[in-house]
Design a protein around this motif. Structure first.
Motif, PDB file in Angstrom:
ATOM      1  N   ARG A 148     -61.247  40.908 -32.360  1.00 49.76           N
ATOM      2  CA  ARG A 148     -62.563  41.111 -32.973  1.00 49.76           C
ATOM      3  C   ARG A 148     -63.578  41.608 -31.944  1.00 49.76           C
ATOM      4  NH1 ARG A 148     -61.481  35.663 -34.708  1.00 49.76           N
ATOM      5  NH2 ARG A 148     -60.262  35.697 -36.640  1.00 49.76           N
ATOM      6  N   LEU A 149     -63.533  41.015 -30.748  1.00 50.93           N
ATOM      7  CA  LEU A 149     -64.450  41.434 -29.682  1.00 50.93           C
ATOM      8  C   LEU A 149     -64.152  42.850 -29.224  1.00 50.93           C
ATOM      9  CD1 LEU A 149     -64.528  38.176 -27.499  1.00 50.93           C
ATOM     10  CD2 LEU A 149     -66.362  39.047 -28.967  1.00 50.93           C
ATOM     11  N   LEU A 150     -62.885  43.171 -29.087  1.00 55.81           N
ATOM     12  CA  LEU A 150     -62.499  44.510 -28.625  1.00 55.81           C
ATOM     13  C   LEU A 150     -62.878  45.585 -29.632  1.00 55.81           C
ATOM     14  CD1 LEU A 150     -58.944  43.653 -27.235  1.00 55.81           C
ATOM     15  CD2 LEU A 150     -60.933  44.288 -25.860  1.00 55.81           C
ATOM     16  N   TYR A 151     -62.696  45.275 -30.911  1.00 55.17           N
ATOM     17  CA  TYR A 151     -62.947  46.260 -31.958  1.00 55.17           C
ATOM     18  C   TYR A 151     -64.421  46.661 -32.016  1.00 55.17           C
ATOM     19  CZ  TYR A 151     -62.391  48.629 -36.451  1.00 55.17           C
ATOM     20  OH  TYR A 151     -62.361  49.569 -37.454  1.00 55.17           O
ATOM     21  N   ALA A 152     -65.298  45.761 -31.624  1.00 56.49           N
ATOM     22  CA  ALA A 152     -66.734  46.039 -31.678  1.00 56.49           C
ATOM     23  C   ALA A 152     -67.201  46.957 -30.561  1.00 56.49           C
ATOM     24  CB  ALA A 152     -67.512  44.725 -31.616  1.00 56.49           C
ATOM     25  N   GLN A 153     -66.345  47.230 -29.571  1.00 61.12           N
ATOM     26  CA  GLN A 153     -66.741  48.056 -28.442  1.00 61.12           C
ATOM     27  C   GLN A 153     -66.562  49.543 -28.754  1.00 61.12           C
ATOM     28  OE1 GLN A 153     -68.262  46.193 -26.197  1.00 61.12           O
ATOM     29  NE2 GLN A 153     -67.546  44.564 -27.567  1.00 61.12           N
ATOM     30  N   PRO A 154     -67.507  50.394 -28.313  1.00 59.19           N
ATOM     31  CA  PRO A 154     -67.369  51.835 -28.544  1.00 59.19           C
ATOM     32  C   PRO A 154     -66.090  52.398 -27.915  1.00 59.19           C
ATOM     33  CG  PRO A 154     -69.583  51.288 -27.794  1.00 59.19           C
ATOM     34  CD  PRO A 154     -68.759  50.056 -27.628  1.00 59.19           C
ATOM     35  N   VAL A 155     -65.800  51.933 -26.692  1.00 56.39           N
ATOM     36  CA  VAL A 155     -64.569  52.311 -25.997  1.00 56.39           C
ATOM     37  C   VAL A 155     -63.940  51.041 -25.440  1.00 56.39           C
ATOM     38  CG1 VAL A 155     -63.537  53.623 -24.104  1.00 56.39           C
ATOM     39  CG2 VAL A 155     -65.484  54.580 -25.355  1.00 56.39           C
ATOM     40  N   ILE A 156     -62.696  50.822 -25.749  1.00 60.76           N
ATOM     41  CA  ILE A 156     -62.006  49.624 -25.246  1.00 60.76           C
ATOM     42  C   ILE A 156     -61.599  49.857 -23.805  1.00 60.76           C
ATOM     43  CG2 ILE A 156     -59.997  48.131 -25.507  1.00 60.76           C
ATOM     44  CD1 ILE A 156     -60.000  48.853 -28.493  1.00 60.76           C
ATOM     45  N   GLN A 157     -62.240  49.136 -22.898  1.00 60.46           N
ATOM     46  CA  GLN A 157     -61.898  49.204 -21.476  1.00 60.46           C
ATOM     47  C   GLN A 157     -60.950  48.039 -21.180  1.00 60.46           C
ATOM     48  OE1 GLN A 157     -62.825  51.417 -18.780  1.00 60.46           O
ATOM     49  NE2 GLN A 157     -61.152  50.210 -17.899  1.00 60.46           N
ATOM     50  N   VAL A 158     -59.701  48.366 -20.836  1.00 60.56           N
ATOM     51  CA  VAL A 158     -58.710  47.322 -20.587  1.00 60.56           C
ATOM     52  C   VAL A 158     -58.927  46.753 -19.190  1.00 60.56           C
ATOM     53  CG1 VAL A 158     -56.268  46.729 -20.538  1.00 60.56           C
ATOM     54  CG2 VAL A 158     -57.089  48.507 -22.104  1.00 60.56           C
ATOM     55  N   ASN A 159     -59.417  45.528 -19.157  1.00 64.16           N
ATOM     56  CA  ASN A 159     -59.744  44.859 -17.904  1.00 64.16           C
ATOM     57  C   ASN A 159     -58.482  44.355 -17.215  1.00 64.16           C
ATOM     58  OD1 ASN A 159     -60.456  42.600 -16.089  1.00 64.16           O
ATOM     59  ND2 ASN A 159     -62.530  42.957 -16.821  1.00 64.16           N
ATOM     60  N   GLN A 160     -58.459  44.481 -15.891  1.00 60.14           N
ATOM     61  CA  GLN A 160     -57.313  44.032 -15.088  1.00 60.14           C
ATOM     62  C   GLN A 160     -56.991  42.560 -15.333  1.00 60.14           C
ATOM     63  OE1 GLN A 160     -55.409  45.548 -12.640  1.00 60.14           O
ATOM     64  NE2 GLN A 160     -54.644  43.820 -11.465  1.00 60.14           N
ATOM     65  N   GLU A 161     -58.023  41.719 -15.447  1.00 57.75           N
ATOM     66  CA  GLU A 161     -57.813  40.274 -15.558  1.00 57.75           C
ATOM     67  C   GLU A 161     -57.207  39.861 -16.894  1.00 57.75           C
ATOM     68  OE1 GLU A 161     -61.311  38.104 -14.698  1.00 57.75           O
ATOM     69  OE2 GLU A 161     -61.404  38.711 -12.598  1.00 57.75           O
ATOM     70  N   ILE A 162     -57.424  40.663 -17.933  1.00 56.79           N
ATOM     71  CA  ILE A 162     -56.883  40.301 -19.252  1.00 56.79           C
ATOM     72  C   ILE A 162     -56.091  41.477 -19.823  1.00 56.79           C
ATOM     73  CG2 ILE A 162     -58.613  38.552 -19.793  1.00 56.79           C
ATOM     74  CD1 ILE A 162     -60.117  40.667 -21.411  1.00 56.79           C
ATOM     75  N   PHE A 163     -55.387  42.188 -18.966  1.00 54.39           N
ATOM     76  CA  PHE A 163     -54.632  43.368 -19.370  1.00 54.39           C
ATOM     77  C   PHE A 163     -53.592  43.008 -20.433  1.00 54.39           C
ATOM     78  CE2 PHE A 163     -51.525  46.704 -19.253  1.00 54.39           C
ATOM     79  CZ  PHE A 163     -52.172  47.843 -18.819  1.00 54.39           C
ATOM     80  N   TYR A 164     -52.779  42.019 -20.127  1.00 59.24           N
ATOM     81  CA  TYR A 164     -51.694  41.646 -21.049  1.00 59.24           C
ATOM     82  C   TYR A 164     -52.232  41.171 -22.386  1.00 59.24           C
ATOM     83  CZ  TYR A 164     -47.772  39.044 -23.033  1.00 59.24           C
ATOM     84  OH  TYR A 164     -46.804  38.567 -23.872  1.00 59.24           O
ATOM     85  N   GLU A 165     -53.271  40.342 -22.366  1.00 59.96           N
ATOM     86  CA  GLU A 165     -53.827  39.802 -23.602  1.00 59.96           C
ATOM     87  C   GLU A 165     -54.479  40.914 -24.440  1.00 59.96           C
ATOM     88  OE1 GLU A 165     -53.050  36.640 -20.877  1.00 59.96           O
ATOM     89  OE2 GLU A 165     -54.281  38.435 -20.607  1.00 59.96           O
ATOM     90  N   THR A 166     -55.145  41.870 -23.758  1.00 62.04           N
ATOM     91  CA  THR A 166     -55.790  42.973 -24.477  1.00 62.04           C
ATOM     92  C   THR A 166     -54.763  43.836 -25.194  1.00 62.04           C
ATOM     93  OG1 THR A 166     -57.627  43.030 -22.890  1.00 62.04           O
ATOM     94  CG2 THR A 166     -57.282  44.995 -24.238  1.00 62.04           C
ATOM     95  N   ILE A 167     -53.712  44.223 -24.470  1.00 61.69           N
ATOM     96  CA  ILE A 167     -52.659  45.033 -25.086  1.00 61.69           C
ATOM     97  C   ILE A 167     -51.950  44.240 -26.176  1.00 61.69           C
ATOM     98  CG2 ILE A 167     -50.523  46.311 -24.669  1.00 61.69           C
ATOM     99  CD1 ILE A 167     -53.085  47.594 -23.529  1.00 61.69           C
ATOM    100  N   GLY A 168     -51.787  42.937 -25.946  1.00 64.98           N
ATOM    101  CA  GLY A 168     -51.161  42.094 -26.964  1.00 64.98           C
ATOM    102  C   GLY A 168     -51.969  42.043 -28.243  1.00 64.98           C
ATOM    103  N   ALA A 169     -53.306  41.919 -28.114  1.00 68.96           N
ATOM    104  CA  ALA A 169     -54.177  41.877 -29.293  1.00 68.96           C
ATOM    105  C   ALA A 169     -54.138  43.204 -30.040  1.00 68.96           C
ATOM    106  CB  ALA A 169     -55.604  41.543 -28.865  1.00 68.96           C
ATOM    107  N   ILE A 170     -54.159  44.307 -29.285  1.00 69.65           N
ATOM    108  CA  ILE A 170     -54.108  45.630 -29.910  1.00 69.65           C
ATOM    109  C   ILE A 170     -52.775  45.834 -30.625  1.00 69.65           C
ATOM    110  CG2 ILE A 170     -54.027  48.109 -29.424  1.00 69.65           C
ATOM    111  CD1 ILE A 170     -56.053  47.573 -27.156  1.00 69.65           C
ATOM    112  N   ASP A 171     -51.695  45.420 -29.988  1.00 72.59           N
ATOM    113  CA  ASP A 171     -50.378  45.604 -30.592  1.00 72.59           C
ATOM    114  C   ASP A 171     -50.200  44.728 -31.832  1.00 72.59           C
ATOM    115  OD1 ASP A 171     -47.768  46.957 -30.313  1.00 72.59           O
ATOM    116  OD2 ASP A 171     -46.997  44.925 -30.069  1.00 72.59           O
ATOM    117  N   LEU A 172     -50.786  43.545 -31.808  1.00 74.85           N
ATOM    118  CA  LEU A 172     -50.692  42.646 -32.954  1.00 74.85           C
ATOM    119  C   LEU A 172     -51.411  43.230 -34.163  1.00 74.85           C
ATOM    120  CD1 LEU A 172     -49.801  39.876 -34.077  1.00 74.85           C
ATOM    121  CD2 LEU A 172     -51.942  38.935 -33.180  1.00 74.85           C
ATOM    122  N   PHE A 173     -52.574  43.893 -33.909  1.00 71.99           N
ATOM    123  CA  PHE A 173     -53.374  44.483 -34.985  1.00 71.99           C
ATOM    124  C   PHE A 173     -53.428  46.005 -34.856  1.00 71.99           C
ATOM    125  CE2 PHE A 173     -55.133  40.185 -34.263  1.00 71.99           C
ATOM    126  CZ  PHE A 173     -54.940  39.641 -35.528  1.00 71.99           C
TER     127      PHE A 173
END
Length: 289
Positions: A148-173
């Motif tokens: 939900r937080l990522l979707y609200a961003q104009p451009v999704i910047q994949v942060n080094q600290e949460i790289f795996y979780e970010t890609i996981g959230a995107i892949d899940l949805f």
């Protein structure tokens, strides 16, 4: 009973191995190379090891030169076979020698090829999503909130600290993220199955504890135009999220609009995050300031 010369030889060997290990860890710490081998949360504790290791080595040296005993603890008989001793101590000395002789560098395509690149997160459930960003089960609630937080961003910047979780959230949805702009970085990994589709994987190594358990984790990248990038080249990708099929499975991929070569980051690996949602919120709050 053990001969004094045999006890002395074993104590000297053990002292040299422990001292070598202490020096090696000290070298890695001061050359800022520990992160190539262990997760950040363990670096501090490992950096403390040279002192106790050196003390133990000193104790063994004192026993070797000053103590004249025929037994170590009145119950131990030391092996005298040269072959057996070489095999036992070789388990410690050979990796230690390789550590000193080989350069410290991040895992790359060669290791990914052996372990196999994963292009999608493995879910704990296969339930079909019925509502946008609604977690399919209790195990994926953090990913849903992060999405939900990522979707609200104009451009999704994949942060080094949460790289795996970010890609996981995107892949899940992935269906909901179709067409969203994204920016991320990693190393180039390719194999014949990807090459024939004019694609490659943007790879990272996910480390839980140390590099022994490192798992290659990648994102499917399809450039707008053919590119010829050498393996292990570090790049930053800008593009749009797209749902594609790879080996008969739907995965989240990125149609790359721009590919820019960058330097390998100081810490090239990614690590699981304790609370990816809080970290993303703090990052977004700092940007707004």
């Amino acid at each position: 009973m053990n001969k004094p010369s045999l006890i002395r030889a074993h104590n000297l060997t053990r002292a040299v191995i422990l001292l070598g290990l202490a020096i090696y860890i000290y070298h890695l710490d001061h050359s800022e190379s520990l992160h190539y081998y262990i997760a950040p949360r363990m670096e501090f504790w490992v950096s403390l090891c040279p002192a106790p290791l050196a003390c133990i080595a000193l104790s063994l040296l004192i026993q070797a030169f000053l103590v004249r005993k025929r037994s170590i603890c009145d119950c131990t008989t030391l092996p005298s076979s040269a072959v057996r001793n070489a095999a036992v101590y070789g388990i410690f000395t050979i990796p230690l020698l390789l550590g000193f002789l080989l350069p410290n560098q991040a895992l790359g395509s060669a290791a990914a090829l052996k372990k196999g690149m994963t292009l999608s997160r493995q879910y704990l459930t296969e339930q079909t999503l019925k509502e946008k960003f609604k977690s399919p089960d209790i195990y994926n609630e953090e990913f849903a909130e992060l999405a939900r937080l990522l979707y609200a961003q104009p451009v999704i910047q994949v942060n080094q600290e949460i790289f795996y979780e970010t890609i996981g959230a995107i892949d899940l949805f992935k269906q909901e993220f179709e067409g969203k702009p994204i920016r991320l970085s990693g190393f180039v990994y390719s194999d014949p199955s990807l090459d024939r589709h004019n694609a490659f994987a943007l790879g990272r190594f996910l480390v839980l504890c140390c590099t022994a358990d490192a798992a290659p984790f990648g994102v499917y990248i399809k450039p707008e135009e053919p590119v010829n990038l050498p393996q292990d080249t570090w790049v930053e990708i800008e593009g749009h999220i797209h749902v594609t099929r790879n080996q008969g499975k739907e995965i989240a991929s990125i149609n790359a609009v721009q590919i820019r070569e960058i330097k390998q980051p100081k810490t090239p690996y990614i690590y699981p995050s304790d609370n990816s949602v809080d970290k993303l919120r703090k990052e977004l709050a700092s940007i707004k300031r």
